[in-house]
Every structure is written in C-alpha cells, then in structure tokens.
Design a protein around this motif. Structure first.
Motif, PDB file in Angstrom:
ATOM      1  N   VAL A  37      15.013   2.742 -13.690  1.00 47.73           N
ATOM      2  CA  VAL A  37      16.570   2.453 -14.153  1.00 47.73           C
ATOM      3  C   VAL A  37      16.440   0.913 -14.521  1.00 47.73           C
ATOM      4  CG1 VAL A  37      18.964   2.470 -13.577  1.00 47.73           C
ATOM      5  CG2 VAL A  37      17.301   4.424 -12.776  1.00 47.73           C
ATOM      6  N   ARG A  38      16.088   0.117 -13.379  1.00 45.97           N
ATOM      7  CA  ARG A  38      16.213  -1.352 -13.667  1.00 45.97           C
ATOM      8  C   ARG A  38      15.619  -1.757 -14.895  1.00 45.97           C
ATOM      9  NH1 ARG A  38      14.439  -2.579  -9.053  1.00 45.97           N
ATOM     10  NH2 ARG A  38      12.225  -3.180  -9.739  1.00 45.97           N
ATOM     11  N   GLU A  39      14.365  -1.557 -14.946  1.00 46.59           N
ATOM     12  CA  GLU A  39      13.485  -1.899 -16.207  1.00 46.59           C
ATOM     13  C   GLU A  39      14.184  -1.318 -17.460  1.00 46.59           C
ATOM     14  OE1 GLU A  39       9.686  -0.313 -15.702  1.00 46.59           O
ATOM     15  OE2 GLU A  39       9.315  -1.579 -13.713  1.00 46.59           O
ATOM     16  N   ALA A  40      14.608  -0.270 -17.532  1.00 52.12           N
ATOM     17  CA  ALA A  40      15.606   0.230 -18.764  1.00 52.12           C
ATOM     18  C   ALA A  40      16.727  -0.636 -19.040  1.00 52.12           C
ATOM     19  CB  ALA A  40      15.929   1.621 -18.439  1.00 52.12           C
ATOM     20  N   LEU A  41      17.649  -0.882 -17.971  1.00 48.47           N
ATOM     21  CA  LEU A  41      18.711  -1.533 -18.091  1.00 48.47           C
ATOM     22  C   LEU A  41      18.435  -3.194 -18.519  1.00 48.47           C
ATOM     23  CD1 LEU A  41      21.082  -0.394 -15.228  1.00 48.47           C
ATOM     24  CD2 LEU A  41      21.053   0.108 -17.554  1.00 48.47           C
ATOM     25  N   VAL A  42      17.359  -3.537 -17.915  1.00 45.65           N
ATOM     26  CA  VAL A  42      17.070  -5.166 -18.203  1.00 45.65           C
ATOM     27  C   VAL A  42      16.802  -5.228 -19.939  1.00 45.65           C
ATOM     28  CG1 VAL A  42      15.262  -6.887 -18.282  1.00 45.65           C
ATOM     29  CG2 VAL A  42      16.358  -5.919 -16.282  1.00 45.65           C
ATOM     30  N   SER A  43      16.014  -4.059 -20.527  1.00 45.14           N
ATOM     31  CA  SER A  43      15.549  -4.054 -21.947  1.00 45.14           C
ATOM     32  C   SER A  43      16.844  -3.933 -22.599  1.00 45.14           C
ATOM     33  CB  SER A  43      14.689  -2.911 -22.023  1.00 45.14           C
ATOM     34  OG  SER A  43      14.318  -2.775 -23.303  1.00 45.14           O
ATOM     35  N   ILE A  44      17.563  -2.920 -22.290  1.00 37.90           N
ATOM     36  CA  ILE A  44      19.006  -2.924 -23.227  1.00 37.90           C
ATOM     37  C   ILE A  44      19.754  -4.020 -23.207  1.00 37.90           C
ATOM     38  CG2 ILE A  44      21.215  -1.528 -23.196  1.00 37.90           C
ATOM     39  CD1 ILE A  44      18.728   0.326 -24.314  1.00 37.90           C
ATOM     40  N   ILE A  45      19.987  -4.641 -22.182  1.00 37.18           N
ATOM     41  CA  ILE A  45      20.909  -5.869 -22.086  1.00 37.18           C
ATOM     42  C   ILE A  45      20.566  -7.031 -22.770  1.00 37.18           C
ATOM     43  CG2 ILE A  45      21.891  -7.574 -20.439  1.00 37.18           C
ATOM     44  CD1 ILE A  45      22.166  -5.182 -18.386  1.00 37.18           C
ATOM     45  N   GLU A  46      18.946  -7.262 -22.404  1.00 36.94           N
ATOM     46  CA  GLU A  46      18.491  -8.419 -23.274  1.00 36.94           C
ATOM     47  C   GLU A  46      18.472  -8.160 -24.936  1.00 36.94           C
ATOM     48  OE1 GLU A  46      15.042 -10.067 -20.045  1.00 36.94           O
ATOM     49  OE2 GLU A  46      14.502  -8.688 -21.435  1.00 36.94           O
ATOM     50  N   GLU A  47      18.317  -6.742 -25.182  1.00 37.98           N
ATOM     51  CA  GLU A  47      18.486  -6.474 -26.822  1.00 37.98           C
ATOM     52  C   GLU A  47      19.982  -6.888 -27.099  1.00 37.98           C
ATOM     53  OE1 GLU A  47      17.514  -2.508 -27.492  1.00 37.98           O
ATOM     54  OE2 GLU A  47      15.228  -2.593 -26.640  1.00 37.98           O
ATOM     55  N   HIS A  48      20.644  -6.836 -26.060  1.00 35.57           N
ATOM     56  CA  HIS A  48      21.900  -7.145 -26.694  1.00 35.57           C
ATOM     57  C   HIS A  48      22.359  -8.737 -26.687  1.00 35.57           C
ATOM     58  CE1 HIS A  48      26.177  -6.229 -26.897  1.00 35.57           C
ATOM     59  NE2 HIS A  48      26.699  -6.932 -25.838  1.00 35.57           N
ATOM     60  N   GLY A  49      21.302  -9.292 -26.566  1.00 31.46           N
ATOM     61  CA  GLY A  49      21.417 -10.691 -26.469  1.00 31.46           C
ATOM     62  C   GLY A  49      21.575 -11.591 -25.394  1.00 31.46           C
ATOM     63  N   LEU A  50      21.738 -11.048 -24.189  1.00 28.06           N
ATOM     64  CA  LEU A  50      22.167 -11.555 -22.777  1.00 28.06           C
ATOM     65  C   LEU A  50      20.978 -12.018 -22.110  1.00 28.06           C
ATOM     66  CD1 LEU A  50      25.296  -9.332 -22.170  1.00 28.06           C
ATOM     67  CD2 LEU A  50      25.424 -11.891 -22.959  1.00 28.06           C
ATOM     68  N   ASN A  51      21.148 -13.016 -21.261  1.00 30.92           N
ATOM     69  CA  ASN A  51      20.211 -13.242 -20.259  1.00 30.92           C
ATOM     70  C   ASN A  51      20.488 -12.406 -19.202  1.00 30.92           C
ATOM     71  OD1 ASN A  51      18.524 -14.643 -18.416  1.00 30.92           O
ATOM     72  ND2 ASN A  51      19.756 -16.391 -18.222  1.00 30.92           N
ATOM     73  N   VAL A  52      19.358 -11.771 -18.497  1.00 29.64           N
ATOM     74  CA  VAL A  52      19.454 -10.928 -17.292  1.00 29.64           C
ATOM     75  C   VAL A  52      18.730 -11.440 -16.168  1.00 29.64           C
ATOM     76  CG1 VAL A  52      19.378  -8.504 -16.478  1.00 29.64           C
ATOM     77  CG2 VAL A  52      19.574  -9.054 -19.018  1.00 29.64           C
ATOM     78  N   GLN A  53      19.231 -11.366 -14.978  1.00 26.59           N
ATOM     79  CA  GLN A  53      18.166 -11.726 -13.758  1.00 26.59           C
ATOM     80  C   GLN A  53      18.095 -10.488 -13.020  1.00 26.59           C
ATOM     81  OE1 GLN A  53      19.734 -15.919 -12.859  1.00 26.59           O
ATOM     82  NE2 GLN A  53      17.959 -15.574 -11.672  1.00 26.59           N
ATOM     83  N   ASP A  72      28.761   1.980 -23.323  1.00 29.87           N
ATOM     84  CA  ASP A  72      29.834   1.831 -22.213  1.00 29.87           C
ATOM     85  C   ASP A  72      29.639   0.574 -21.386  1.00 29.87           C
ATOM     86  OD1 ASP A  72      30.991   3.869 -23.503  1.00 29.87           O
ATOM     87  OD2 ASP A  72      30.711   5.290 -21.886  1.00 29.87           O
ATOM     88  N   LEU A  73      28.312   0.561 -20.898  1.00 33.30           N
ATOM     89  CA  LEU A  73      27.833  -0.585 -20.111  1.00 33.30           C
ATOM     90  C   LEU A  73      28.092  -1.927 -20.788  1.00 33.30           C
ATOM     91  CD1 LEU A  73      26.668  -1.724 -17.346  1.00 33.30           C
ATOM     92  CD2 LEU A  73      24.451  -1.118 -18.459  1.00 33.30           C
ATOM     93  N   LEU A  74      27.531  -2.214 -22.137  1.00 35.92           N
ATOM     94  CA  LEU A  74      27.610  -3.191 -22.760  1.00 35.92           C
ATOM     95  C   LEU A  74      28.797  -3.652 -22.969  1.00 35.92           C
ATOM     96  CD1 LEU A  74      24.558  -2.656 -25.112  1.00 35.92           C
ATOM     97  CD2 LEU A  74      24.479  -4.108 -23.174  1.00 35.92           C
ATOM     98  N   PHE A  75      29.905  -2.682 -23.325  1.00 34.77           N
ATOM     99  CA  PHE A  75      31.194  -3.099 -23.624  1.00 34.77           C
ATOM    100  C   PHE A  75      31.851  -3.633 -22.325  1.00 34.77           C
ATOM    101  CE2 PHE A  75      35.458  -2.009 -23.556  1.00 34.77           C
ATOM    102  CZ  PHE A  75      36.259  -2.451 -24.474  1.00 34.77           C
ATOM    103  N   SER A  76      31.598  -3.116 -21.137  1.00 33.36           N
ATOM    104  CA  SER A  76      32.205  -3.655 -19.773  1.00 33.36           C
ATOM    105  C   SER A  76      31.560  -4.837 -19.790  1.00 33.36           C
ATOM    106  CB  SER A  76      31.751  -2.559 -18.871  1.00 33.36           C
ATOM    107  OG  SER A  76      32.439  -2.973 -17.787  1.00 33.36           O
ATOM    108  N   ILE A  77      30.300  -4.996 -19.930  1.00 33.56           N
ATOM    109  CA  ILE A  77      29.684  -6.418 -19.774  1.00 33.56           C
ATOM    110  C   ILE A  77      30.275  -7.636 -20.471  1.00 33.56           C
ATOM    111  CG2 ILE A  77      27.584  -7.883 -20.101  1.00 33.56           C
ATOM    112  CD1 ILE A  77      25.889  -5.309 -18.893  1.00 33.56           C
TER     113      ILE A  77
END
Length: 196
Positions: free
Chosen positions: A14-30, A110-115
């Motif tokens: 789940v963590r790896e999938a979310l990191v990939s999606i968030i980074e594709e959205h152009g955001l820095n993830v830790q 929904d997650l990206l909108f909330s972020i």
C-alpha cells in the motif's frame, strides 16, 4: 502546489502504491513504515505539509501518533486512511483535528484532492502565523482585545494609556499583518485558533 506529503503506512505494498501515485501528482513524498520511524526523523517545516496516516498500525496507532503530535504542538493537517475502523475512532480522529478520513479501498482522486486541499490550508496557516509572529507582545495583546470587540478607547482606559498609543499599536498590527479591516483581523484569529 508545492509541498510535502508525509506518508505513514505499515503495509509495504500500500505504501509503495501511494508513494507512486502521489509522486506522479508532482508532490514530494517521505514514506515511513511506522509511527516510531516517523517520530525519529520528524522536524516541522516552514513549507506546507500534510500527513497521510494509517489509523490501524501495530505498536503505535494513527490516533496515538496524532496525540503525540498535538503534545509537540506540531500543527500539520492529517488525512487518516484505514481499512477497518470503528465509528468512534473516526469521530475521535476528526474531533482532535484530522482534516479528512478515507476508508480503504478509496479512489486515488479523492486522496489527491484531499492532499491538495490540506497543503493549501497549511500554507495559508503558515503564512498567517509568520506575520502574527512579527507582532510585539503588546501588539498581540491589542490584537486579542480588538478581536474580542473592544473599542480603542476602552483598551486605553483599561491599560491607562492615551488612545493615540492604542491607535499606533493598531496601525502597526494592520501593517504587519497586511490587512485593512477588523473582519480580516477576525479571520486571522480564527485561522490561528483552528490550529491550536
């Protein structure tokens, strides 16, 4: 939107999938695999941040981490994610200041909108707080009196100073906060209190 997403999720896939999606959205993830790992390296940033936090984790739950952050006075928006949570836990998280709650499986949009929404709120708050921090201790007192609806004359009488002194404090406050009306003053006060 510039900003950083702090992801705390114990499930590797789940963590790896979310990191990939968030980074594709152009955001820095830790990303962190536990609340303890997150706390070890956590330092509040001047940049906008949001925590995406799994509610159900071994050792320290998401709610316990939220409580620790409150003790540290780290006012960062939190988006809880969970596959199985009781209604009471969801209510507790929201009551203690969480910005959103998403049940797995949720839509990535929904997650990206909330972020995005949380990063904007955090940026607005940090800009307001930076300006408020420029006020002197006396100006902060005048700020509170004005927000509470006190007239300049009443403040002057209370502090046994001339009204012109209070007017000068008010003028400095408005200038430092870059605002023009008492309504703006109230808006800033509400924004600051919402993160306490």
């Amino acid at each position: 939107m510039n900003g950083k997403v702090l992801l705390v999720e114990d499930d590797d896939s789940v963590r790896e999938a979310l990191v990939s999606i968030i980074e594709e959205h152009g955001l820095n993830v830790q990303a962190y695999s536990s609340a303890a790992q997150f706390l070890e390296s956590f330092k509040p940033s001047a940049k906008s941040e949001v925590i995406v936090l799994d509610m159900k984790m071994p050792a320290m739950t998401g709610l316990e981490l939220q409580s620790k952050l409150a003790e540290m006075q780290a006012h960062i928006p939190i988006i809880f994610i969970s596959g199985q949570s009781h209604k009471e836990e969801i209510i507790q998280g929201l009551k203690h200041g969480a910005s959103d709650f998403l049940l797995k499986p949720f839509k990535f949009e929904d997650l990206l909108f909330s972020i995005d929404k949380c990063l904007k709120l955090d940026l607005d708050y940090k800009q307001i707080k930076n300006k408020h921090d420029l006020l002197t201790p006396r100006e902060k007192e005048v700020f509170e009196e004005l927000v509470n609806g006190q007239l300049l004359k009443a403040i002057a009488i209370k502090w046994d100073v001339s009204e012109s002194v209070v007017k000068l404090h008010k003028s400095n406050i408005m200038q430092k906060l870059q605002i023009e009306t008492l309504q703006d003053l109230t808006r800033i006060s509400i924004a600051l209190k919402s993160h306490q």
